[in-house]
Scaffold this motif. Structure first.
Motif, mmCIF file in Angstrom:
data_model
loop_
_atom_site.group_PDB
_atom_site.id
_atom_site.type_symbol
_atom_site.label_atom_id
_atom_site.label_comp_id
_atom_site.label_asym_id
_atom_site.label_seq_id
_atom_site.Cartn_x
_atom_site.Cartn_y
_atom_site.Cartn_z
ATOM 1 N N VAL A 84 0.854 -1.180 0.000
ATOM 2 C CA VAL A 84 0.000 0.000 0.000
ATOM 3 C C VAL A 84 0.895 1.236 0.000
ATOM 4 O O VAL A 84 2.093 1.147 0.215
ATOM 5 C CB VAL A 84 -0.953 0.033 1.220
ATOM 6 C CG1 VAL A 84 -1.785 -1.220 1.271
ATOM 7 C CG2 VAL A 84 -0.188 0.210 2.527
ATOM 8 N N GLY A 85 0.280 2.365 -0.227
ATOM 9 C CA GLY A 85 1.038 3.607 -0.242
ATOM 10 C C GLY A 85 0.302 4.602 -1.097
ATOM 11 O O GLY A 85 -0.597 4.245 -1.842
ATOM 12 N N ARG A 86 0.716 5.851 -0.980
ATOM 13 C CA ARG A 86 0.048 6.845 -1.823
ATOM 14 C C ARG A 86 0.449 6.603 -3.276
ATOM 15 O O ARG A 86 1.403 5.872 -3.546
ATOM 16 C CB ARG A 86 0.360 8.258 -1.361
ATOM 17 C CG ARG A 86 1.802 8.645 -1.347
ATOM 18 C CD ARG A 86 1.926 10.018 -0.696
ATOM 19 N NE ARG A 86 3.224 10.233 -0.119
ATOM 20 C CZ ARG A 86 4.210 10.868 -0.744
ATOM 21 N NH1 ARG A 86 4.047 11.299 -1.964
ATOM 22 N NH2 ARG A 86 5.357 11.059 -0.139
ATOM 23 N N PRO A 87 -0.293 7.203 -4.215
ATOM 24 C CA PRO A 87 0.021 6.975 -5.622
ATOM 25 C C PRO A 87 1.491 7.266 -5.945
ATOM 26 O O PRO A 87 2.080 8.182 -5.385
ATOM 27 C CB PRO A 87 -0.906 7.959 -6.348
ATOM 28 C CG PRO A 87 -2.068 8.122 -5.421
ATOM 29 C CD PRO A 87 -1.492 8.051 -4.037
ATOM 30 N N ASN A 88 2.055 6.452 -6.830
ATOM 31 C CA ASN A 88 3.427 6.641 -7.321
ATOM 32 C C ASN A 88 4.488 6.458 -6.234
ATOM 33 O O ASN A 88 5.528 7.115 -6.259
ATOM 34 C CB ASN A 88 3.568 8.029 -7.964
ATOM 35 C CG ASN A 88 4.616 8.035 -9.060
ATOM 36 O OD1 ASN A 88 5.029 6.985 -9.539
ATOM 37 N ND2 ASN A 88 5.056 9.211 -9.433
ATOM 38 N N ALA A 89 4.232 5.546 -5.291
ATOM 39 C CA ALA A 89 5.217 5.294 -4.223
ATOM 40 C C ALA A 89 6.142 4.125 -4.569
ATOM 41 O O ALA A 89 6.978 3.741 -3.764
ATOM 42 C CB ALA A 89 4.493 5.015 -2.899
ATOM 43 N N GLY B 107 2.691 -4.332 3.413
ATOM 44 C CA GLY B 107 3.912 -3.555 3.192
ATOM 45 C C GLY B 107 3.532 -2.128 2.819
ATOM 46 O O GLY B 107 2.837 -1.910 1.829
ATOM 47 N N PHE B 108 3.952 -1.168 3.637
ATOM 48 C CA PHE B 108 3.612 0.238 3.400
ATOM 49 C C PHE B 108 4.793 0.904 2.691
ATOM 50 O O PHE B 108 5.869 1.038 3.261
ATOM 51 C CB PHE B 108 3.313 0.916 4.742
ATOM 52 C CG PHE B 108 2.882 2.369 4.651
ATOM 53 C CD1 PHE B 108 2.430 2.919 3.465
ATOM 54 C CD2 PHE B 108 2.906 3.180 5.780
ATOM 55 C CE1 PHE B 108 2.027 4.247 3.382
ATOM 56 C CE2 PHE B 108 2.499 4.515 5.716
ATOM 57 C CZ PHE B 108 2.069 5.046 4.516
ATOM 58 N N CYS B 109 4.615 1.275 1.419
ATOM 59 C CA CYS B 109 5.695 1.863 0.612
ATOM 60 C C CYS B 109 5.737 3.381 0.781
ATOM 61 O O CYS B 109 4.739 4.059 0.556
ATOM 62 C CB CYS B 109 5.501 1.511 -0.862
ATOM 63 S SG CYS B 109 5.676 -0.250 -1.205
ATOM 64 N N LEU B 110 6.911 3.880 1.174
ATOM 65 C CA LEU B 110 7.108 5.323 1.335
ATOM 66 C C LEU B 110 8.373 5.709 0.576
ATOM 67 O O LEU B 110 9.454 5.181 0.857
ATOM 68 C CB LEU B 110 7.279 5.675 2.825
ATOM 69 C CG LEU B 110 6.119 5.245 3.726
ATOM 70 C CD1 LEU B 110 6.570 4.191 4.713
ATOM 71 C CD2 LEU B 110 5.554 6.432 4.473
#
Length: 313
Positions: free
Chosen positions: A20-25, A98-101
């Protein structure tokens, strides 16, 4: 000797992990890097993933099924609301999140919005994945890792792991799989060896065409493009050693004025879209392809429930 015996007795694990993550992460790029093949479309335009793509990573000790969701965002259209519903439903069903930053962008309101939502999901382990590390120096990366750790503490939960990764530079990609695997339940494999995704071929072909169509278009177009593959049929009367697959697909946009942007002067852009996507489709399907593309207008389809259903949302 004893170490070998131990490892052979280690239980096999299999389960679902969701990025998951905001767009384009960098979620789709990471999915493709882990699977080792393109199963999710990537684009420098935010909000390009619309289907929940499952990429399957086969390991001797585990099978990791990656669910790549759209970026969670503040919706402005009915399509946006539906995409957010897909994300939340997926979170509730996976074994690990998995949180993508991205390393090259300071934590913003979008990241905090998602982290707050994640804090509500108590039981599922959460791994923070700091992506795009190839774009920053070590000092910036260290600051981002500390900020991510702090974010969890502020919201009252602890990350199961925090891992920096560059999917483009292939740095620590395997480490991500190593860290996610122990968080999966003990289970035999859920998919046959060799399967890389459970997406229907027609959906993947449509996504490859849409990815090619997204490249180089003006800012107003990314969300307005949808692709539907009408049929995929082997060409009759071809010798067995020279097969050809006929693919007929429609590229839908929302307004007549957008048609010219997609087609380009004298059809040049559409031709480029066809050449680029055909190369990827042939690699995916392992057969020569004749691709027939048409551009059609589906007026304001992102806001129209009937049109959304017709286009598969």
């Amino acid at each position: 000797m004893s170490a070998r015996t131990q490892s052979s007795e280690a239980p096999h694990r299999a389960g679902f992990a969701c990025f998951v993550g905001r767009p384009n992460a960098g979620k789709s790029t990471l999915t493709n890097a882990l699977v080792g093949q393109k199963v999710a479309i990537t684009s420098n335009r935010p909000q390009t993933t619309r289907h929940t793509v499952r990429g399957i990573v086969h390991r001797p000790d585990a099978q990791l099924i990656l669910v790549d969701t759209p970026g969670l965002h503040k919706p402005r259209t009915l399509l946006g609301e539906r995409l957010n519903d897909v994300v939340r439903t997926t979170w509730a069903e996976v074994d690990v999140i998995g949180f993508c930053l991205p390393a090259d962008q300071k934590l913003g309101p979008g990241d905090r919005y998602i982290a707050k939502e994640l804090a509500e999901i108590r039981k599922t382990p959460k791994v923070a994945i700091v992506t795009k590390t190839d774009l920053v120096d070590s000092k910036t990366l260290a600051e981002q890792l500390i900020a991510v750790d702090q974010l969890g503490k502020e919201l009252g939960f602890e990350w199961a792991e925090i891992v920096p990764v560059s999917a483009v530079g292939d740095s620590q990609v395997q480490l991500v799989a190593d860290l996610l695997t122990p968080l999966l339940p003990e289970s035999p494999p859920l998919y046959p060896e060799g399967d890389l995704t459970d997406e229907p071929e027609q959906v993947m072909v449509a996504e490859l065409i849409r990815e090619a169509a997204l490249e180089g278009v003006r800012d107003e177009l990314p969300h307005s493009i949808a692709v539907v593959v009408e049929e995929m049929i082997p060409r009759e009367d071809r010798p067995a050693d020279r097969p050809l697959l006929d693919i007929h697909a429609n590229v839908y946009i929302e307004r007549p004025s957008q048609k010219g942007i997609i087609i380009g002067p004298k059809g040049k852009r559409l031709k480029e879209v066809g050449i680029k996507s055909r190369k990827h489709i042939e690699a995916l399907l392992g057969t020569p392809v004749y691709l027939d593309l048409h551009v059609k207008v589906a007026k304001d389809w992102q806001r129209d429930p009937k049109q959304l259903r017709k286009l598969g949302f």
